[in-house]
Design an enzyme around this catalytic site. Structure first.
Site, PDB file in Angstrom:
ATOM      1  N   GLU A 166      -9.681 -10.366  -7.825  1.00 26.58           N
ATOM      2  CA  GLU A 166      -8.698  -9.293  -7.621  1.00 26.58           C
ATOM      3  C   GLU A 166      -7.529  -9.409  -8.599  1.00 26.58           C
ATOM      4  O   GLU A 166      -7.052  -8.399  -9.116  1.00 26.58           O
ATOM      5  CB  GLU A 166      -8.205  -9.321  -6.167  1.00 26.58           C
ATOM      6  N   TYR A 225     -12.350  -2.212  -3.317  1.00 27.59           N
ATOM      7  CA  TYR A 225     -12.874  -2.180  -1.954  1.00 27.59           C
ATOM      8  C   TYR A 225     -14.394  -2.062  -1.911  1.00 27.59           C
ATOM      9  O   TYR A 225     -14.958  -1.688  -0.879  1.00 27.59           O
ATOM     10  CB  TYR A 225     -12.210  -1.050  -1.165  1.00 27.59           C
ATOM     11  N   ASN A 264      -1.907   0.015   7.346  1.00 24.54           N
ATOM     12  CA  ASN A 264      -1.438  -1.345   7.638  1.00 24.54           C
ATOM     13  C   ASN A 264      -0.636  -1.986   6.505  1.00 24.54           C
ATOM     14  O   ASN A 264      -0.477  -3.199   6.450  1.00 24.54           O
ATOM     15  CB  ASN A 264      -2.594  -2.231   8.120  1.00 24.54           C
ATOM     16  N   LYS A 294       0.828  -1.198   0.000  1.00 22.37           N
ATOM     17  CA  LYS A 294       0.000   0.000   0.000  1.00 22.37           C
ATOM     18  C   LYS A 294       0.873   1.263   0.000  1.00 22.37           C
ATOM     19  O   LYS A 294       2.087   1.184   0.231  1.00 22.37           O
ATOM     20  CB  LYS A 294      -0.931  -0.045   1.219  1.00 22.37           C
ATOM     21  N   HIS A 326      -1.984  -5.365   1.407  1.00 21.57           N
ATOM     22  CA  HIS A 326      -3.258  -6.044   1.143  1.00 21.57           C
ATOM     23  C   HIS A 326      -2.978  -7.460   0.661  1.00 21.57           C
ATOM     24  O   HIS A 326      -2.025  -7.679  -0.082  1.00 21.57           O
ATOM     25  CB  HIS A 326      -4.049  -5.310   0.048  1.00 21.57           C
TER      26      HIS A 326
END
Ligand code: IDP
Ligand code: MG
Length: 149
Positions: free
Chosen positions: A126, A49, A112, A9, A115
């Site tokens: 995905e 998302y 965080n 990310k 992913h």
């Protein structure tokens, strides 16, 4: 054999942790079959998302994931989805075990670092969302006999 979509990310890239994060999947024994450095569009983020659309953190999540470049990857292996998620650690870095990516480098759920797909069905979706078939590389890894029985 499973495939999973992994993203470093924007916080991972900005903090100079992309190499460190990639290395953890690599040394685990997962096999890299696709990789690109990119910035996610609003549309791609909303699609990726979409499942979280009704959650209170949705807008900030889309803002976060589009805020800078990411590294998108496809990793392959037996039980690749579960193995990758174990390497990532719990969603909230405060609860993630030391030794995991989130447990070693994160402090907050909204930053965080990484992913990973959470099921076979989502992994297929995905991977197809981020990569064309021609961008995935079938290759023979000479160390496979020492990683897989
Ligand atoms: P996962 O990334 O471990 O699969 P999900 O529940 O699918 O976790 O949530 C997707 C992402 O949304 C998380 O990685 C995190 O970036 C963000 N997120 C989840 N829950 C919260 C929250 O309560 N506050 C802020 N961000 C959250
Ligand atoms: Mg998830």
């Amino acid at each position: 054999m499973e495939r999973t979509l992994i993203l470093v990310k924007p916080d991972g890239v900005q903090r100079g942790l992309a190499g460190e994060i990639i290395a953890r999947f690599e040394r685990r024994g997962l096999k890299l079959i696709g990789m690109k450095f990119m910035q996610m569009s609003q549309a791609l983020a909303e699609e990726h998302y979409g499942v979280h659309k009704e959650r209170p953190f949705y807008n900030s999540l889309v803002e976060y994931i589009t805020s800078g470049p990411i590294v998108a990857m496809v990793w392959e292996g037996k039980d690749a989805i579960a193995a990758a998620r174990a390497t990532m650690g719990a969603t909230n870095p405060v609860q993630a075990a030391p030794g995991t990516i989130r447990g070693d480098f994160g402090m907050e759920i909204g930053r965080n670092l990484v992913h990973g797909s959470d099921s076979q069905e989502n992994a297929v979706k995905e991977v197809n969302l981020f990569f064309d078939a021609a961008e995935l590389v079938a290759w023979n890894r000479v160390t496979d006999a020492w990683i897989r029985e």
